[in-house]
Motif scaffolding. Structure first.
Motif, mmCIF file in Angstrom:
data_model
loop_
_atom_site.group_PDB
_atom_site.id
_atom_site.type_symbol
_atom_site.label_atom_id
_atom_site.label_comp_id
_atom_site.label_asym_id
_atom_site.label_seq_id
_atom_site.Cartn_x
_atom_site.Cartn_y
_atom_site.Cartn_z
ATOM 1 N N UNK A 89 39.128 69.609 27.521
ATOM 2 C CA UNK A 89 38.661 68.518 26.449
ATOM 3 C C UNK A 89 39.715 67.496 26.198
ATOM 4 N N UNK A 90 40.660 67.396 26.821
ATOM 5 C CA UNK A 90 41.721 66.336 26.501
ATOM 6 C C UNK A 90 41.692 65.411 27.811
ATOM 7 N N UNK A 91 40.910 65.736 29.007
ATOM 8 C CA UNK A 91 41.023 65.169 30.194
ATOM 9 C C UNK A 91 40.230 63.965 30.103
ATOM 10 N N UNK A 92 40.792 62.741 30.686
ATOM 11 C CA UNK A 92 39.872 61.354 30.921
ATOM 12 C C UNK A 92 39.728 61.354 32.468
ATOM 13 N N UNK A 93 38.705 60.693 32.687
ATOM 14 C CA UNK A 93 38.226 60.527 34.164
ATOM 15 C C UNK A 93 38.342 58.885 34.241
ATOM 16 N N UNK A 94 38.859 58.263 35.202
ATOM 17 C CA UNK A 94 38.982 56.920 35.648
ATOM 18 C C UNK A 94 38.371 56.362 36.937
ATOM 19 N N UNK A 95 37.463 55.727 36.860
ATOM 20 C CA UNK A 95 36.913 55.297 38.082
ATOM 21 C C UNK A 95 36.900 53.756 38.410
ATOM 22 N N UNK A 96 37.378 53.410 39.599
ATOM 23 C CA UNK A 96 37.908 51.951 39.498
ATOM 24 C C UNK A 96 37.248 51.501 40.852
ATOM 25 N N UNK A 97 36.309 50.386 40.799
ATOM 26 C CA UNK A 97 35.939 50.086 42.144
ATOM 27 C C UNK A 97 36.403 48.607 42.415
ATOM 28 N N UNK A 98 36.939 48.288 43.613
ATOM 29 C CA UNK A 98 37.591 47.150 43.986
ATOM 30 C C UNK A 98 36.653 46.464 45.201
ATOM 31 N N UNK A 99 36.640 45.259 45.247
ATOM 32 C CA UNK A 99 36.078 44.631 46.308
ATOM 33 C C UNK A 99 36.676 43.394 46.507
ATOM 34 N N UNK A 100 36.729 42.525 47.452
ATOM 35 C CA UNK A 100 36.925 41.294 47.847
ATOM 36 C C UNK A 100 35.422 40.355 47.837
ATOM 37 N N UNK A 101 35.404 39.275 47.321
ATOM 38 C CA UNK A 101 34.182 38.476 47.199
ATOM 39 C C UNK A 101 34.074 37.561 48.445
ATOM 40 N N UNK A 102 33.172 36.928 48.755
ATOM 41 C CA UNK A 102 32.951 36.475 50.151
ATOM 42 C C UNK A 102 34.096 35.639 50.407
ATOM 43 N N UNK A 103 34.876 34.789 49.425
ATOM 44 C CA UNK A 103 35.834 34.074 50.140
ATOM 45 C C UNK A 103 37.192 34.604 50.451
ATOM 46 N N UNK A 104 37.154 36.002 50.124
ATOM 47 C CA UNK A 104 38.092 36.872 50.487
ATOM 48 C C UNK A 104 39.371 36.410 49.635
ATOM 49 N N UNK A 105 39.419 36.119 48.430
ATOM 50 C CA UNK A 105 40.310 35.343 47.442
ATOM 51 C C UNK A 105 40.568 36.449 46.276
ATOM 52 N N UNK A 106 39.344 36.841 45.624
ATOM 53 C CA UNK A 106 39.428 37.331 44.488
ATOM 54 C C UNK A 106 38.973 38.737 44.536
ATOM 55 N N UNK A 107 39.736 39.696 43.893
ATOM 56 C CA UNK A 107 39.318 41.106 43.946
ATOM 57 C C UNK A 107 38.621 41.489 42.736
ATOM 58 N N UNK A 108 37.148 41.805 42.826
ATOM 59 C CA UNK A 108 36.379 42.034 41.736
ATOM 60 C C UNK A 108 36.766 43.569 41.480
ATOM 61 N N UNK A 109 36.680 43.980 40.164
ATOM 62 C CA UNK A 109 37.122 45.528 39.694
ATOM 63 C C UNK A 109 35.948 45.674 38.730
#
Length: 171
Positions: A89-109
């Motif tokens: 009952x006190x447990x939290x789940x965290x899901x994070x998705x990371x990727x680079x955009x086409x320019x390979x500069x910015x990480x979208x999350x």
């Protein structure tokens, strides 16, 4: 009799070749690849890290959603440590998705956080995974009284032992 022997040897050869290619798909040069997509099916390759039953690089069918990917990785892992009775009952789940955009500069999350007993966020079912995404899962829980005791008790023990040792050396 010769035909039967030839047929058995042919069947054995096919079986050995198929099993060795299956192993190559799962373990390629030390990398852990888990193939979920059928051979010939359009697929994405997604990394799954963190508190899951089986982390690694998954080859999944295109249009796979986050809950399906979590199921492929055998769901959330039990919390690490020596806890036997976990209060979910006190447990939290965290899901994070990371990727680079086409320019390979910015990480979208994309970030999803919810309690274990709550329903999964609707956005998780609508989120589109892409090739080379990194999905990180973390299971967190609020510390209990025994967690604090586990941290404080050794410190108090060392201090008390040091005081007793110094007192004995003085006498």
């Amino acid at each position: 009799m010769k035909q039967l022997t030839l047929l058995v040897s042919l069947f054995t050869t096919i079986l050995v070749l198929n099993s060795s290619s299956l192993v190559a798909q799962i373990q390629q040069g030390g990398n852990r690849l888990i193939r979920v997509a059928e051979i010939g099916q359009l697929a994405d390759s997604i990394n799954v890290w963190g508190d899951v039953g089986s982390s690694g690089r998954f080859i999944v069918p295109e249009d796979t959603k986050l809950p399906e990917l979590i199921s492929y990785s055998f769901g959330y892992n039990v919390l690490r440590g020596n806890q036997n009775n976990i209060d979910w009952a006190k447990t939290q789940i965290e899901v994070k998705v990371s990727r680079y955009n086409a320019d390979r500069r910015f990480v979208e999350v994309a970030y999803f956080r919810y309690r274990y007993h709550d329903p999964e966020p609707k956005e998780m079912f609508e989120f589109d995974l892409q090739n080379n995404d990194i999905v990180s899962l973390q299971v967190r829980r609020k510390p209990s009284f025994t967690d604090y005791v586990d941290v404080v008790a050794p410190v108090v023990s060392v201090i008390a032992t040091s005081i007793l040792l110094i007192e004995n050396l003085r006498n």
